[in-house]
Design a protein around this motif. Structure first.
Motif, PDB file in Angstrom:
ATOM      1  N   ALA A 286      76.765 -47.471 -21.142  1.00  0.00           N
ATOM      2  CA  ALA A 286      78.098 -47.321 -20.540  1.00  0.00           C
ATOM      3  C   ALA A 286      77.933 -46.820 -19.111  1.00  0.00           C
ATOM      4  CB  ALA A 286      78.930 -46.345 -21.357  1.00  0.00           C
ATOM      5  N   LEU A 287      78.533 -47.564 -18.189  1.00  0.00           N
ATOM      6  CA  LEU A 287      78.572 -47.115 -16.791  1.00  0.00           C
ATOM      7  C   LEU A 287      80.001 -46.672 -16.509  1.00  0.00           C
ATOM      8  CD1 LEU A 287      77.595 -46.864 -13.843  1.00  0.00           C
ATOM      9  CD2 LEU A 287      78.003 -49.304 -13.571  1.00  0.00           C
ATOM     10  N   THR A 288      80.167 -45.379 -16.266  1.00  0.00           N
ATOM     11  CA  THR A 288      81.507 -44.835 -16.033  1.00  0.00           C
ATOM     12  C   THR A 288      81.561 -44.284 -14.611  1.00  0.00           C
ATOM     13  OG1 THR A 288      81.348 -44.046 -18.290  1.00  0.00           O
ATOM     14  CG2 THR A 288      83.253 -43.309 -17.045  1.00  0.00           C
ATOM     15  N   VAL A 289      82.614 -44.619 -13.885  1.00  0.00           N
ATOM     16  CA  VAL A 289      82.739 -44.097 -12.516  1.00  0.00           C
ATOM     17  C   VAL A 289      84.098 -43.408 -12.388  1.00  0.00           C
ATOM     18  CG1 VAL A 289      82.501 -44.630 -10.072  1.00  0.00           C
ATOM     19  CG2 VAL A 289      81.441 -46.130 -11.753  1.00  0.00           C
ATOM     20  N   ASP A 290      84.065 -42.139 -11.980  1.00  0.00           N
ATOM     21  CA  ASP A 290      85.327 -41.421 -11.767  1.00  0.00           C
ATOM     22  C   ASP A 290      85.207 -40.459 -10.589  1.00  0.00           C
ATOM     23  OD1 ASP A 290      83.652 -39.598 -12.944  1.00  0.00           O
ATOM     24  OD2 ASP A 290      84.976 -39.072 -14.599  1.00  0.00           O
ATOM     25  N   GLY A 291      86.338 -39.914 -10.190  1.00  0.00           N
ATOM     26  CA  GLY A 291      86.354 -38.950  -9.083  1.00  0.00           C
ATOM     27  C   GLY A 291      86.394 -37.546  -9.662  1.00  0.00           C
ATOM     28  N   VAL A 292      85.621 -36.617  -9.075  1.00  0.00           N
ATOM     29  CA  VAL A 292      85.628 -35.238  -9.578  1.00  0.00           C
ATOM     30  C   VAL A 292      85.682 -34.252  -8.412  1.00  0.00           C
ATOM     31  CG1 VAL A 292      84.432 -35.580 -11.785  1.00  0.00           C
ATOM     32  CG2 VAL A 292      83.087 -35.300  -9.711  1.00  0.00           C
ATOM     33  N   GLU A 293      86.240 -33.074  -8.695  1.00  0.00           N
ATOM     34  CA  GLU A 293      86.233 -31.974  -7.723  1.00  0.00           C
ATOM     35  C   GLU A 293      85.145 -31.005  -8.149  1.00  0.00           C
ATOM     36  OE1 GLU A 293      87.971 -31.215  -4.908  1.00  0.00           O
ATOM     37  OE2 GLU A 293      88.720 -33.273  -5.077  1.00  0.00           O
ATOM     38  N   LEU A 294      84.220 -30.695  -7.273  1.00  0.00           N
ATOM     39  CA  LEU A 294      83.155 -29.768  -7.648  1.00  0.00           C
ATOM     40  C   LEU A 294      83.363 -28.425  -6.951  1.00  0.00           C
ATOM     41  CD1 LEU A 294      79.966 -32.036  -7.556  1.00  0.00           C
ATOM     42  CD2 LEU A 294      81.397 -31.446  -9.507  1.00  0.00           C
ATOM     43  N   THR A 295      83.088 -27.359  -7.701  1.00  0.00           N
ATOM     44  CA  THR A 295      83.231 -26.014  -7.115  1.00  0.00           C
ATOM     45  C   THR A 295      81.926 -25.239  -7.260  1.00  0.00           C
ATOM     46  OG1 THR A 295      84.167 -25.342  -9.233  1.00  0.00           O
ATOM     47  CG2 THR A 295      85.733 -25.825  -7.479  1.00  0.00           C
ATOM     48  N   GLY A 296      80.824 -25.940  -7.071  1.00  0.00           N
ATOM     49  CA  GLY A 296      79.525 -25.259  -7.089  1.00  0.00           C
ATOM     50  C   GLY A 296      78.762 -25.401  -8.388  1.00  0.00           C
ATOM     51  N   VAL A 298      77.569 -28.036  -9.870  1.00  0.00           N
ATOM     52  CA  VAL A 298      76.462 -29.011  -9.821  1.00  0.00           C
ATOM     53  C   VAL A 298      75.691 -28.799  -8.519  1.00  0.00           C
ATOM     54  CG1 VAL A 298      75.863 -31.454  -9.766  1.00  0.00           C
ATOM     55  CG2 VAL A 298      77.841 -30.698 -11.101  1.00  0.00           C
ATOM     56  N   ASP A 299      74.499 -28.240  -8.617  1.00  0.00           N
ATOM     57  CA  ASP A 299      73.643 -28.023  -7.438  1.00  0.00           C
ATOM     58  C   ASP A 299      74.366 -27.312  -6.292  1.00  0.00           C
ATOM     59  OD1 ASP A 299      71.518 -29.162  -8.628  1.00  0.00           O
ATOM     60  OD2 ASP A 299      71.215 -30.764  -7.153  1.00  0.00           O
ATOM     61  N   GLY A 300      75.356 -26.502  -6.605  1.00  0.00           N
ATOM     62  CA  GLY A 300      76.102 -25.769  -5.572  1.00  0.00           C
ATOM     63  C   GLY A 300      77.011 -26.645  -4.724  1.00  0.00           C
ATOM     64  N   LEU A 301      77.272 -27.899  -5.165  1.00  0.00           N
ATOM     65  CA  LEU A 301      78.102 -28.794  -4.341  1.00  0.00           C
ATOM     66  C   LEU A 301      79.572 -28.392  -4.403  1.00  0.00           C
ATOM     67  CD1 LEU A 301      76.606 -32.302  -5.283  1.00  0.00           C
ATOM     68  CD2 LEU A 301      76.162 -30.961  -3.230  1.00  0.00           C
ATOM     69  N   LEU A 302      80.235 -28.573  -3.255  1.00  0.00           N
ATOM     70  CA  LEU A 302      81.657 -28.230  -3.175  1.00  0.00           C
ATOM     71  C   LEU A 302      82.426 -29.424  -2.639  1.00  0.00           C
ATOM     72  CD1 LEU A 302      81.358 -24.765  -1.377  1.00  0.00           C
ATOM     73  CD2 LEU A 302      81.825 -25.143  -3.786  1.00  0.00           C
ATOM     74  N   GLY A 303      83.623 -29.691  -3.203  1.00  0.00           N
ATOM     75  CA  GLY A 303      84.487 -30.727  -2.639  1.00  0.00           C
ATOM     76  C   GLY A 303      84.670 -31.920  -3.548  1.00  0.00           C
ATOM     77  N   SER A 304      85.133 -33.034  -2.939  1.00  0.00           N
ATOM     78  CA  SER A 304      85.469 -34.237  -3.717  1.00  0.00           C
ATOM     79  C   SER A 304      84.264 -35.172  -3.796  1.00  0.00           C
ATOM     80  CB  SER A 304      86.606 -34.994  -3.045  1.00  0.00           C
ATOM     81  OG  SER A 304      87.684 -34.134  -2.848  1.00  0.00           O
ATOM     82  N   PHE A 305      83.965 -35.597  -4.992  1.00  0.00           N
ATOM     83  CA  PHE A 305      82.807 -36.468  -5.220  1.00  0.00           C
ATOM     84  C   PHE A 305      83.184 -37.621  -6.135  1.00  0.00           C
ATOM     85  CE2 PHE A 305      81.015 -32.662  -3.681  1.00  0.00           C
ATOM     86  CZ  PHE A 305      79.811 -33.000  -3.095  1.00  0.00           C
TER      87      PHE A 305
END
Ligand SMILES: Nc1ncnc2c1ncn2[C@@H]1O[C@H](COP(=O)(O)OP(=O)(O)OP(=O)(O)O)[C@@H](O)[C@H]1O
Ligand SMILES: [Mg+2]
Length: 386
Positions: A286-296, A298-305
């Motif tokens: 299954a290949l699933t693609v969606d938009g997520v908001e990260l707040t640190g 995942v690897d300290g990432l912040l913002g829209s991904f």
């Protein structure tokens, strides 16, 4: 950085600061007056630029720039920026006394007196030629690895494609024979239509392959994830056996991402090939693609991904193997089956694009790889650029 306050600090007399600055040899530290003329010079400046203090004091700092930079007004621009904003930073070629050049990382900070009046500027320059060269070499190696990976991926794809081309040619040949043999104009029309359709499909396939194989530099542009998934799916269909079902789930209205589309396509193929290789017999990817908001998280990432998840129902990865899978040349596949470069390319791409790659896997329960890529920043006032 040196400030007027420091120079008057009660616990460290000014001459101590002078000694401190003088003894630094890895950085050129010197002062300019507000018009850009050199007023002090340390040992590092002499070592890096080759001039003695008596040779440069009183000279304009444009002396250290290349003739081209001087013609472009770069020294004045930096000076103006520092005077206006309090600080200016620059990276570029500088010229030593003997005419040789070095790659410099430079900062220019304004120094004020107690009344806030500008009394000069502190200039700190570092020679980072070596660092720049290793970065360039790393880029070159990465580009070579990328090419090697692409050939590998093309090899994987062409087996299935050859089979498809054979099918198309069979349709074309048999339709042409039937059209030649029949007297019925309507039947001839139908046969010609089949020939056209098979030919068209062949053209589309070769175009997909050519655009994938083309040698390109890192070419970052805003990419629509749905378009890229469609193109990858078109290629992949020929490399999956009938026993493996591919499900694609795309969130509607996915935001654009800012990446190299050719590299992302290869990254997805790598993840999908790994998923395919992990499945013996029947299985699902299954290949699933969606938009997520990260707040640190995942690897300290912040913002829209945008998150691309490749989930397989394969054999899974043992816990002691997981920490090694992103290493270049690490493979558990038999000799000649895997180079062990797939995931290291995925990892390099994710990092270079400002994103991340994560793995979630358990033996017997399959694997889920998650690739996070930053959303294109300028979504509101720019059109998708494909
Ligand atoms: N979906 C997956 N399921 C199970 N194991 C996986 C999966 N993805 C990666 N691995 C493990 O990680 C290892 C490294 O993967 P990587 O893609 O870097 O190299 P490879 O697939 O072995 O070779 P190449 O991609 O160069 O053909 C694999 O050999 C395999 O053991
Ligand atoms: Mg692989």
């Amino acid at each position: 950085m040196v400030s007027a306050d420091c120079l008057n600090h009660p616990i460290m007399p000014a001459h101590r600061y002078e000694q401190l600055v003088q003894s630094v040899v890895d950085y050129a530290i010197y002062m300019l007056d507000p018009t850009g003329h050199v007023v002090s010079w340390n040992a590092g400046a002499q070592r890096i630029k080759g001039y003695r203090a008596d040779e440069v004091i009183g000279q304009h700092f444009s002396l250290f720039f290349t003739p081209q930079d001087c013609a472009d007004g770069r020294p004045d621009h930096l000076l103006r920026q520092a005077l206006d904003q309090g600080v200016a930073q620059d990276e570029g070629w500088r010229v030593r006394k003997d005419g040789t050049q070095f790659w410099a990382l430079a900062a220019l900070d304004v120094i004020r007196d107690d009344n806030g009046q500008i009394i000069g500027l502190a200039k700190v320059t570092r020679d980072i030629t070596d660092r720049r060269e290793s970065a360039l070499q790393l880029d070159a190696v990465r580009a070579q690895l990328f090419q090697a990976q692409k050939l590998e991926a093309l090899g994987q794809l062409t087996g299935g494609l050859a089979h498809d081309f054979n099918n198309m040619l069979t349709i074309i040949m048999s339709s042409a024979r039937l059209a030649l043999a029949t007297q019925d104009p309507a039947r001839t029309q139908r046969m010609l239509q089949h020939i056209l359709e098979a030919g068209q499909r062949g053209i589309e396939l070769t175009q997909q392959l050519l655009s994938f194989a083309r040698h390109r530099k890192l070419d970052v542009a805003s990419v629509a994830p749905a378009d890229l998934v469609a193109a990858t799916r078109g290629l992949l269909e020929h490399a999956l056996p009938g026993s493996i079902k591919l499900k694609v789930l795309l969130q509607p209205d996915l935001p654009l991402i800012e990446v190299d589309a050719g590299q992302l396509q290869m990254v997805l193929l790598n993840l999908l090939f790994n998923a395919r290789d992990a499945i013996t017999g029947q299985g699902v990817i299954a290949l699933t693609v969606d938009g997520v908001e990260l707040t640190g998280e995942v690897d300290g990432l912040l913002g829209s991904f945008v998150r691309f998840q490749v989930q397989d129902s394969g054999e899974g990865i043992p816990a002691d193997v997981i920490p090694r899978i992103f290493e270049p040349f690490f493979t558990t596949k038999p000799f000649g089956k895997g180079t062990g470069l797939g995931l290291s390319q995925v990892y390099g791409f994710a990092r270079q694009s400002g994103g991340a790659i994560c793995v979630d896997s358990e033996p017997g329960r399959g694997t889920c790889m998650q690739l996070y890529l930053p959303m294109y920043q300028d979504q509101t006032d720019s059109q998708p650029n494909r």
